[in-house]
Design an enzyme around this catalytic site. Structure first.
Site, PDB file in Angstrom:
ATOM      1  N   GLN A  75       0.877  -0.418  -0.039  1.00  0.00           N
ATOM      2  CA  GLN A  75       0.075  -0.430  -0.397  1.00  0.00           C
ATOM      3  C   GLN A  75       0.774   1.383  -0.532  1.00  0.00           C
ATOM      4  O   GLN A  75       0.028   2.011  -0.662  1.00  0.00           O
ATOM      5  CB  GLN A  75      -0.665  -0.257   1.384  1.00  0.00           C
ATOM      6  CG  GLN A  75      -2.596  -0.965   1.265  1.00  0.00           C
ATOM      7  CD  GLN A  75      -2.941  -1.029   2.660  1.00  0.00           C
ATOM      8  OE1 GLN A  75      -3.539   0.389   2.644  1.00  0.00           O
ATOM      9  NE2 GLN A  75      -3.494  -2.238   3.470  1.00  0.00           N
ATOM     10  N   SER A  88      15.822  -7.044   2.508  1.00  0.00           N
ATOM     11  CA  SER A  88      15.196  -7.247   0.980  1.00  0.00           C
ATOM     12  C   SER A  88      14.782  -8.825   1.241  1.00  0.00           C
ATOM     13  O   SER A  88      15.566  -9.194   1.828  1.00  0.00           O
ATOM     14  CB  SER A  88      16.787  -7.518   0.221  1.00  0.00           C
ATOM     15  OG  SER A  88      16.306  -8.156  -0.913  1.00  0.00           O
ATOM     16  N   ASN A 159       8.676  14.749   0.448  1.00  0.00           N
ATOM     17  CA  ASN A 159       8.937  15.632   1.140  1.00  0.00           C
ATOM     18  C   ASN A 159       7.082  16.522   0.924  1.00  0.00           C
ATOM     19  O   ASN A 159       7.011  14.883   1.176  1.00  0.00           O
ATOM     20  CB  ASN A 159       9.082  16.996  -0.839  1.00  0.00           C
ATOM     21  CG  ASN A 159       7.600  16.654  -1.800  1.00  0.00           C
ATOM     22  OD1 ASN A 159       6.744  16.537  -1.238  1.00  0.00           O
ATOM     23  ND2 ASN A 159       8.512  16.589  -3.178  1.00  0.00           N
ATOM     24  N   ARG A 170      -4.873   8.172   3.462  1.00  0.00           N
ATOM     25  CA  ARG A 170      -4.140   7.157   4.320  1.00  0.00           C
ATOM     26  C   ARG A 170      -4.457   7.529   6.318  1.00  0.00           C
ATOM     27  O   ARG A 170      -4.566   5.952   6.797  1.00  0.00           O
ATOM     28  CB  ARG A 170      -2.705   6.366   4.901  1.00  0.00           C
ATOM     29  CG  ARG A 170      -2.662   5.996   3.983  1.00  0.00           C
ATOM     30  CD  ARG A 170      -2.993   5.284   2.549  1.00  0.00           C
ATOM     31  NE  ARG A 170      -2.639   4.587   1.201  1.00  0.00           N
ATOM     32  CZ  ARG A 170      -3.098   3.999   0.611  1.00  0.00           C
ATOM     33  NH1 ARG A 170      -4.042   2.941   0.744  1.00  0.00           N
ATOM     34  NH2 ARG A 170      -2.765   3.645  -0.712  1.00  0.00           N
TER      35      ARG A 170
HETATM   36  C1  LIG Z   1      -8.819   3.399   0.669  1.00  0.00           C
HETATM   37  C2  LIG Z   1      -8.099   3.521  -0.639  1.00  0.00           C
HETATM   38  C3  LIG Z   1      -8.046   2.302  -1.197  1.00  0.00           C
HETATM   39  C4  LIG Z   1      -7.261   1.795  -2.420  1.00  0.00           C
HETATM   40  N1  LIG Z   1      -7.723   0.034  -2.707  1.00  0.00           N
HETATM   41  C5  LIG Z   1      -6.930   0.473  -3.741  1.00  0.00           C
HETATM   42  C6  LIG Z   1      -7.328  -0.596  -4.480  1.00  0.00           C
HETATM   43  O1  LIG Z   1      -8.383  -1.940  -4.580  1.00  0.00           O
HETATM   44  N2  LIG Z   1      -6.447  -1.673  -5.776  1.00  0.00           N
HETATM   45  C7  LIG Z   1      -5.486  -0.323  -6.222  1.00  0.00           C
HETATM   46  O2  LIG Z   1      -4.810  -0.745  -6.982  1.00  0.00           O
HETATM   47  N3  LIG Z   1      -5.277   0.578  -5.246  1.00  0.00           N
HETATM   48  C8  LIG Z   1      -5.765   0.879  -4.340  1.00  0.00           C
HETATM   49  N4  LIG Z   1      -5.559   2.291  -4.084  1.00  0.00           N
HETATM   50  C9  LIG Z   1      -4.158   2.707  -3.982  1.00  0.00           C
HETATM   51  C10 LIG Z   1      -4.678   3.957  -5.199  1.00  0.00           C
HETATM   52  O3  LIG Z   1      -5.436   3.889  -6.055  1.00  0.00           O
HETATM   53  C11 LIG Z   1      -3.181   5.193  -5.310  1.00  0.00           C
HETATM   54  O4  LIG Z   1      -3.127   4.438  -6.059  1.00  0.00           O
HETATM   55  C12 LIG Z   1      -2.671   5.040  -3.984  1.00  0.00           C
HETATM   56  O5  LIG Z   1      -3.742   5.934  -3.269  1.00  0.00           O
HETATM   57  C13 LIG Z   1      -1.870   6.321  -4.010  1.00  0.00           C
HETATM   58  O6  LIG Z   1      -2.344   7.243  -4.505  1.00  0.00           O
HETATM   59  P1  LIG Z   1      -1.627   8.503  -6.081  1.00  0.00           P
HETATM   60  O7  LIG Z   1      -1.358   7.631  -7.294  1.00  0.00           O
HETATM   61  O8  LIG Z   1      -2.234  10.276  -5.771  1.00  0.00           O
HETATM   62  O9  LIG Z   1       0.040   9.026  -5.161  1.00  0.00           O
HETATM   63  P2  LIG Z   1       1.052   9.056  -5.541  1.00  0.00           P
HETATM   64  O10 LIG Z   1       1.406   8.153  -6.916  1.00  0.00           O
HETATM   65  O11 LIG Z   1       1.819   9.943  -4.922  1.00  0.00           O
HETATM   66  O12 LIG Z   1       0.651  10.368  -6.990  1.00  0.00           O
HETATM   67  C14 LIG Z   1       0.219  11.828  -6.549  1.00  0.00           C
HETATM   68  C15 LIG Z   1       0.268  12.313  -7.521  1.00  0.00           C
HETATM   69  O13 LIG Z   1       0.106  12.532  -8.827  1.00  0.00           O
HETATM   70  C16 LIG Z   1       0.074  12.605  -9.410  1.00  0.00           C
HETATM   71  N5  LIG Z   1       0.529  11.958 -10.147  1.00  0.00           N
HETATM   72  C17 LIG Z   1       1.518  10.696  -9.935  1.00  0.00           C
HETATM   73  N6  LIG Z   1       1.314   9.699 -11.015  1.00  0.00           N
HETATM   74  C18 LIG Z   1       0.607  10.605 -12.120  1.00  0.00           C
HETATM   75  C19 LIG Z   1       0.672   9.796 -13.137  1.00  0.00           C
HETATM   76  N7  LIG Z   1       0.886   8.577 -13.949  1.00  0.00           N
HETATM   77  N8  LIG Z   1      -0.391  10.341 -14.253  1.00  0.00           N
HETATM   78  C20 LIG Z   1      -0.731  11.540 -13.762  1.00  0.00           C
HETATM   79  N9  LIG Z   1      -0.743  11.894 -12.561  1.00  0.00           N
HETATM   80  C21 LIG Z   1       0.274  11.241 -11.826  1.00  0.00           C
HETATM   81  C22 LIG Z   1      -1.736  12.442  -9.172  1.00  0.00           C
HETATM   82  O14 LIG Z   1      -1.929  13.957  -8.912  1.00  0.00           O
HETATM   83  C23 LIG Z   1      -0.925  11.637  -7.851  1.00  0.00           C
HETATM   84  O15 LIG Z   1      -2.671  12.098  -7.199  1.00  0.00           O
HETATM   85  C24 LIG Z   1      -6.083   2.104  -2.734  1.00  0.00           C
HETATM   86  C25 LIG Z   1      -5.722   3.758  -1.706  1.00  0.00           C
HETATM   87  C26 LIG Z   1      -6.864   4.247  -0.886  1.00  0.00           C
HETATM   88  C27 LIG Z   1      -6.373   5.692   0.036  1.00  0.00           C
END
Ligand SMILES: Cc1cc2nc3c(=O)[nH]c(=O)nc-3n(C[C@H](O)[C@H](O)[C@H](O)COP(=O)(O)OP(=O)(O)OC[C@H]3O[C@@H](n4cnc5c(N)ncnc54)[C@H](O)[C@@H]3O)c2cc1C
Length: 208
Positions: A75, A88, A159, A170
């Site tokens: 996660q 690892s 950061n 989270r």
């Molecule tokens: C309650 C909860 C349940 C979840 N359940 C699942 C699940 O069932 N299955 C699952 O696979 N995941 C699940 N997740 C994970 C979720 O989909 C995200 O991968 C995780 O929360 C990280 O968020 P993020 O991608 O916004 O964060 P980060 O990777 O830290 O990215 C931060 C921000 O950067 C930008 N960004 C990063 N990469 C890109 C990109 N490639 N393109 C465009 N913008 C980008 C976006 O604005 C993003 O919000 C869950 C998360 C939560 C909080």
């Protein structure tokens, strides 16, 4: 087999982190002459919390050591902007003395009723792991029978923007209980070690 609780240790943060972020922000407006007592918090509240000029918070960085399990690892590492160094299971053989010749597992948060069943499953996994090592398997092969609850240590650097988004997602009520608990420990470790609370109070208490 050793059973432990998850934990978080503060490693480092950018010195004078609030002031460094303020300097970044004030460079945009060339308003460095306005820097004074408490101006870091005032400016942060205005431009980040109200106007979402979020990139300025990227000038401050925080590193933690997180002791958790492999399920939480999956996660946590979804947050792509952090830098991670992860214990690892290829290179660490839990058969070695330095690991106490045993596996260490993290007790899931809130596990009460099913505890004896979980404990028995952990013991069996440990038994099979050691049997594979004795058969001559490398740790990278034997690890395939290790459970999601296996302890893992992560050094995690991000950061303040990364941390704000991580804590916001989270700590939310619909996040899984174990990750909520871990996020609370992370927030406490950050605040208890001199990082100003105002950098996170809006994401930790969104109603505020
Ligand atoms: C309650 C909860 C349940 C979840 N359940 C699942 C699940 O069932 N299955 C699952 O696979 N995941 C699940 N997740 C994970 C979720 O989909 C995200 O991968 C995780 O929360 C990280 O968020 P993020 O991608 O916004 O964060 P980060 O990777 O830290 O990215 C931060 C921000 O950067 C930008 N960004 C990063 N990469 C890109 C990109 N490639 N393109 C465009 N913008 C980008 C976006 O604005 C993003 O919000 C869950 C998360 C939560 C909080």
């Amino acid at each position: 087999m050793k059973i432990i609780e998850p934990s978080v240790e503060f490693i480092a943060a950018t010195p004078n982190i609030g002031q460094v972020i303020e300097l970044g922000a004030r460079n945009c407006y060339k308003s460095e002459d306005k820097i004074g007592e408490g101006t870091d918090e005032k400016l942060f509240n205005q431009i980040v919390k109200q106007h979402h000029h979020d990139s300025v918070v990227e000038h401050g960085s925080i590193t933690l050591r997180v002791v958790t399990d492999r399920a939480m690892l999956a996660q946590i590492t979804r947050h792509r902007h952090f830098s991670f160094s992860v214990e690892s299971q290829r290179y660490c053989s839990y058969a070695k003395n330095k690991f106490g010749s045993q596996i260490t597992v993290i007790k899931p948060h809130g596990l009460t009723k099913g505890f004896p069943v979980w404990q028995s499953a952990m013991r069996q996994a440990e038994h099979h792991y050691f049997a594979m090592i004795e058969e001559g398997c490398k740790p990278e092969v034997a690890r395939s029978v290790l459970p999601n609850s296996t302890k893992t240590e992560i050094i995690m650097t991000g950061n303040v923007r990364c941390w704000r988004q991580f804590l916001s997602l989270r700590l939310a009520g619909h996040a899984q209980k174990d990750v909520q608990h871990l996020a609370r420990l992370m927030h406490e470790a950050i605040i208890d070690n001199g990082v100003p609370e105002y950098l996170f109070d809006d994401v930790v208490n969104p109603a505020k």
